[in-house]
Write a protein that holds these residues in place. Structure first.
Motif, PDB file in Angstrom:
ATOM      1  N   PHE A  76     -14.520 -22.157  -0.063  1.00  0.00           N
ATOM      2  CA  PHE A  76     -14.338 -22.811  -1.364  1.00  0.00           C
ATOM      3  C   PHE A  76     -13.307 -23.927  -1.264  1.00  0.00           C
ATOM      4  O   PHE A  76     -13.533 -25.051  -1.684  1.00  0.00           O
ATOM      5  N   SER A  77     -12.151 -23.618  -0.679  1.00  0.00           N
ATOM      6  CA  SER A  77     -11.085 -24.614  -0.582  1.00  0.00           C
ATOM      7  C   SER A  77     -11.183 -25.459   0.684  1.00  0.00           C
ATOM      8  O   SER A  77     -10.569 -26.524   0.764  1.00  0.00           O
ATOM      9  N   GLN A  78     -11.906 -24.953   1.701  1.00  0.00           N
ATOM     10  CA  GLN A  78     -12.001 -25.590   3.013  1.00  0.00           C
ATOM     11  C   GLN A  78     -10.617 -25.729   3.663  1.00  0.00           C
ATOM     12  O   GLN A  78     -10.390 -26.616   4.475  1.00  0.00           O
ATOM     13  N   ASN A  79      -9.724 -24.817   3.304  1.00  0.00           N
ATOM     14  CA  ASN A  79      -8.376 -24.855   3.833  1.00  0.00           C
ATOM     15  C   ASN A  79      -8.101 -23.577   4.618  1.00  0.00           C
ATOM     16  O   ASN A  79      -8.787 -22.565   4.449  1.00  0.00           O
ATOM     17  N   VAL A  80      -7.096 -23.623   5.483  1.00  0.00           N
ATOM     18  CA  VAL A  80      -6.635 -22.469   6.245  1.00  0.00           C
ATOM     19  C   VAL A  80      -5.118 -22.451   6.151  1.00  0.00           C
ATOM     20  O   VAL A  80      -4.471 -23.474   6.411  1.00  0.00           O
ATOM     21  N   VAL A  81      -4.551 -21.313   5.787  1.00  0.00           N
ATOM     22  CA  VAL A  81      -3.124 -21.217   5.515  1.00  0.00           C
ATOM     23  C   VAL A  81      -2.556 -20.001   6.240  1.00  0.00           C
ATOM     24  O   VAL A  81      -3.184 -18.935   6.270  1.00  0.00           O
ATOM     25  N   VAL A  82      -1.373 -20.150   6.819  1.00  0.00           N
ATOM     26  CA  VAL A  82      -0.637 -19.032   7.410  1.00  0.00           C
ATOM     27  C   VAL A  82       0.592 -18.784   6.553  1.00  0.00           C
ATOM     28  O   VAL A  82       1.320 -19.720   6.198  1.00  0.00           O
ATOM     29  N   TRP A  83       0.820 -17.508   6.219  1.00  0.00           N
ATOM     30  CA  TRP A  83       1.914 -17.109   5.332  1.00  0.00           C
ATOM     31  C   TRP A  83       2.905 -16.237   6.092  1.00  0.00           C
ATOM     32  O   TRP A  83       2.524 -15.459   6.954  1.00  0.00           O
TER      33      TRP A  83
ATOM     34  N   SER B 123       0.816  -1.212   0.000  1.00  0.00           N
ATOM     35  CA  SER B 123       0.000   0.000   0.000  1.00  0.00           C
ATOM     36  C   SER B 123       0.848   1.260   0.000  1.00  0.00           C
ATOM     37  O   SER B 123       0.327   2.365  -0.163  1.00  0.00           O
ATOM     38  N   THR B 124       2.155   1.123   0.164  1.00  0.00           N
ATOM     39  CA  THR B 124       3.040   2.283   0.080  1.00  0.00           C
ATOM     40  C   THR B 124       3.478   2.553  -1.350  1.00  0.00           C
ATOM     41  O   THR B 124       3.755   3.700  -1.715  1.00  0.00           O
ATOM     42  N   ALA B 125       3.558   1.507  -2.169  1.00  0.00           N
ATOM     43  CA  ALA B 125       3.907   1.661  -3.582  1.00  0.00           C
ATOM     44  C   ALA B 125       3.068   0.678  -4.385  1.00  0.00           C
ATOM     45  O   ALA B 125       3.577  -0.303  -4.935  1.00  0.00           O
ATOM     46  N   PRO B 126       1.738   0.907  -4.442  1.00  0.00           N
ATOM     47  CA  PRO B 126       0.858  -0.075  -5.066  1.00  0.00           C
ATOM     48  C   PRO B 126       1.122  -0.209  -6.559  1.00  0.00           C
ATOM     49  O   PRO B 126       1.344   0.759  -7.272  1.00  0.00           O
ATOM     50  N   GLY B 127       1.123  -1.431  -7.015  1.00  0.00           N
ATOM     51  CA  GLY B 127       1.298  -1.741  -8.427  1.00  0.00           C
ATOM     52  C   GLY B 127       0.641  -3.071  -8.690  1.00  0.00           C
ATOM     53  O   GLY B 127      -0.454  -3.345  -8.200  1.00  0.00           O
ATOM     54  N   GLU B 128       1.305  -3.931  -9.428  1.00  0.00           N
ATOM     55  CA  GLU B 128       0.785  -5.270  -9.648  1.00  0.00           C
ATOM     56  C   GLU B 128       0.840  -6.046  -8.336  1.00  0.00           C
ATOM     57  O   GLU B 128       1.863  -6.039  -7.645  1.00  0.00           O
ATOM     58  N   PRO B 129      -0.230  -6.730  -7.970  1.00  0.00           N
ATOM     59  CA  PRO B 129      -0.223  -7.453  -6.691  1.00  0.00           C
ATOM     60  C   PRO B 129       0.478  -8.792  -6.785  1.00  0.00           C
ATOM     61  O   PRO B 129       0.626  -9.364  -7.868  1.00  0.00           O
ATOM     62  N   TRP B 130       0.913  -9.287  -5.628  1.00  0.00           N
ATOM     63  CA  TRP B 130       1.252 -10.699  -5.526  1.00  0.00           C
ATOM     64  C   TRP B 130      -0.052 -11.479  -5.524  1.00  0.00           C
ATOM     65  O   TRP B 130      -1.032 -11.093  -4.888  1.00  0.00           O
ATOM     66  N   THR B 131      -0.101 -12.582  -6.253  1.00  0.00           N
ATOM     67  CA  THR B 131      -1.301 -13.405  -6.295  1.00  0.00           C
ATOM     68  C   THR B 131      -0.983 -14.793  -5.763  1.00  0.00           C
ATOM     69  O   THR B 131       0.114 -15.322  -5.965  1.00  0.00           O
ATOM     70  N   GLY B 132      -1.937 -15.371  -5.065  1.00  0.00           N
ATOM     71  CA  GLY B 132      -1.760 -16.697  -4.517  1.00  0.00           C
ATOM     72  C   GLY B 132      -3.075 -17.432  -4.462  1.00  0.00           C
ATOM     73  O   GLY B 132      -4.146 -16.884  -4.782  1.00  0.00           O
ATOM     74  N   ALA B 133      -3.014 -18.685  -4.093  1.00  0.00           N
ATOM     75  CA  ALA B 133      -4.209 -19.511  -3.944  1.00  0.00           C
ATOM     76  C   ALA B 133      -3.901 -20.600  -2.937  1.00  0.00           C
ATOM     77  O   ALA B 133      -2.739 -20.887  -2.638  1.00  0.00           O
ATOM     78  N   MET B 134      -4.937 -21.202  -2.411  1.00  0.00           N
ATOM     79  CA  MET B 134      -4.786 -22.286  -1.450  1.00  0.00           C
ATOM     80  C   MET B 134      -5.240 -23.586  -2.072  1.00  0.00           C
ATOM     81  O   MET B 134      -6.237 -23.623  -2.795  1.00  0.00           O
ATOM     82  N   THR B 135      -4.516 -24.659  -1.801  1.00  0.00           N
ATOM     83  CA  THR B 135      -4.993 -25.974  -2.195  1.00  0.00           C
ATOM     84  C   THR B 135      -6.179 -26.341  -1.322  1.00  0.00           C
ATOM     85  O   THR B 135      -6.373 -25.798  -0.240  1.00  0.00           O
ATOM     86  N   GLY B 136      -6.976 -27.271  -1.781  1.00  0.00           N
ATOM     87  CA  GLY B 136      -8.116 -27.682  -0.965  1.00  0.00           C
ATOM     88  C   GLY B 136      -9.113 -28.478  -1.767  1.00  0.00           C
ATOM     89  O   GLY B 136      -9.042 -28.544  -3.000  1.00  0.00           O
ATOM     90  N   GLY B 137     -10.056 -29.066  -1.038  1.00  0.00           N
ATOM     91  CA  GLY B 137     -11.010 -29.969  -1.658  1.00  0.00           C
ATOM     92  C   GLY B 137     -12.377 -29.389  -1.845  1.00  0.00           C
ATOM     93  O   GLY B 137     -13.340 -30.124  -2.004  1.00  0.00           O
ATOM     94  N   GLY B 138     -12.541 -28.064  -1.790  1.00  0.00           N
ATOM     95  CA  GLY B 138     -13.851 -27.453  -1.917  1.00  0.00           C
ATOM     96  C   GLY B 138     -14.307 -27.402  -3.358  1.00  0.00           C
ATOM     97  O   GLY B 138     -13.682 -27.914  -4.277  1.00  0.00           O
ATOM     98  N   GLY B 139     -15.418 -26.724  -3.574  1.00  0.00           N
ATOM     99  CA  GLY B 139     -15.962 -26.598  -4.918  1.00  0.00           C
ATOM    100  C   GLY B 139     -16.679 -25.296  -5.095  1.00  0.00           C
ATOM    101  O   GLY B 139     -16.802 -24.492  -4.186  1.00  0.00           O
ATOM    102  N   GLY B 140     -17.163 -25.052  -6.320  1.00  0.00           N
ATOM    103  CA  GLY B 140     -17.785 -23.783  -6.655  1.00  0.00           C
ATOM    104  C   GLY B 140     -19.100 -23.531  -5.962  1.00  0.00           C
ATOM    105  O   GLY B 140     -19.624 -22.422  -6.033  1.00  0.00           O
ATOM    106  N   ASP B 141     -19.686 -24.538  -5.319  1.00  0.00           N
ATOM    107  CA  ASP B 141     -20.978 -24.345  -4.670  1.00  0.00           C
ATOM    108  C   ASP B 141     -20.849 -23.870  -3.229  1.00  0.00           C
ATOM    109  O   ASP B 141     -21.834 -23.733  -2.522  1.00  0.00           O
TER     110      ASP B 141
END
Length: 342
Positions: free
Chosen positions: A140-147, A100-118
């Motif tokens: 969606f993923s039913q996962n919890v991740v700490v980074w 937020s101090t030098a906003p530009g293109e974001p880092w993008t990520g995702a979590m593995t998991g067994g969820g679905g679109g519903d």
């Protein structure tokens, strides 16, 4: 109660409306603010395409439109404690993180998991009080991740931690998450709607060992550790009611009975972000015509503000002293909470 205008309604409009279409957002889907109000982030959804969204950063009188790959609907926003980074949880399984101090293109990520679109639209991010870690969770993923906030590497992933166990022994998340002040302990809900034995899990980051706590709340929407880490505020819904409780992590009740928050509608499919203001666990809830800040321990009202809902979003600052509301009609306003002695 003092009110401060942080942004005008036109600040929230898209600069590139389609022909014959209004530039006004269909609704505000998420909002976050730093404690000193120097930065406010707002996620909007456009009126002509529900899944088109923008993320705006208001800082020192300027409006920055943050790049959001995929243009999915943003469900949650949270700043790091020092305001230096902003994390967004999108519908589906996407995470965006900007400086937020030098906003530009974001880092993008995702979590593995067994969820679905519903799965329901429940996805949250949380930041540890010292800024070293942030956590993400979604239904969606039913996962919890700490980074690790500095390296963006995963330091805790409950899908991997419980991998190898029989299916019935695995623990999955349902979209809510909280970190304690130093980021060493994680809390998340494992609710299956309307079960009589709903619980939340508290886990040491990096360990499989965990403790389950009964809450009496079938559908959990928001969690927050107390400043000393000894209690956990929980808010969610029963079939016909919005309910809340505070779990004493050192001496939990065997059969807790939540307090009822008399909201206009139960809050079973929206993100809520409780905040501790000293010894008070507070949460803002948007109803049809007002935003109410509730004390989750006593079910008492700390502040009620008329608002042109339900297209709006509201959040408390991390210190719990200010309610920030964004609406297409009024722009962005900050409402100071009255002191307990007033």
């Amino acid at each position: 109660m003092s009110v401060r205008q942080l942004g005008a309604p036109e600040d929230l409009e898209t600069p590139r409306p389609l022909p014959a279409r209004s530039p006004v957002p269909e609704r505000i889907t998420a909002i976050a603010a730093t404690a000193d109000l120097s930065r406010v982030a707002i996620a909007t959804a456009a009126p002509w395409f529900r899944e088109f969204s923008e993320v705006l950063l208001l800082a020192e009188g300027t409006v920055v439109r943050l790049s959001a790959p995929g243009r999915r609907r943003v469900l949650d926003l949270v700043f790091d404690p020092d305001g230096s980074a902003l994390t967004a949880m999108e519908s589906g399984n996407s995470i965006l993180r900007w400086s937020s101090t030098a906003p530009g293109e974001p880092w993008t990520g995702a979590m593995t998991g067994g969820g679905g679109g519903d799965g329901p639209d429940l996805a949250q991010a949380a930041a540890g009080g010292d800024g070293r870690f942030f956590a993400t969770s979604n239904a969606f993923s039913q996962n919890v991740v700490v980074w690790d906030a500095a390296t963006r590497r995963v330091v805790h992933d409950i899908e991997n931690i419980f991998n190898g166990l029989a299916y019935q022994d695995r623990i999955q998340g349902e979209g809510t998450v909280a970190l304690n002040a130093d980021g060493s302990r994680l809390a998340f809900s494992t609710a299956h709607r309307w079960s009589s034995k709903e619980r939340v899990v508290v886990q040491e980051v990096g360990s499989r060992a965990c403790t389950e706590y009964r809450t009496g709340i079938p559908w959990v929407n928001g969690l927050a550790f107390s400043p000393d880490g000894a209690a956990l505020a929980v808010v969610g819904a029963r079939p016909d009611e919005t309910v809340a409780t505070v779990v004493d992590l050192n001496d939990p009740a065997d059969a807790p009975e939540p307090v009822v928050l008399p909201t206009d509608e139960r809050v079973d499919r929206i993100n809520l972000r409780p905040v501790w203001c000293g010894a008070e666990p507070l949460v803002p809830i948007v109803d049809q015509r007002r935003v109410t800040v509730w004390n989750l321990a006593t079910a008492s009202v700390r502040l009620s503000v008329d608002a042109p809902g339900p297209r709006i979003a509201a959040a408390l600052t991390p210190d719990g002293r200010t309610l920030v509301i964004a609406s297409p009609d009024d722009g962005v306003q900050a409402h100071s909470l009255p002191s307990l002695t007033s």
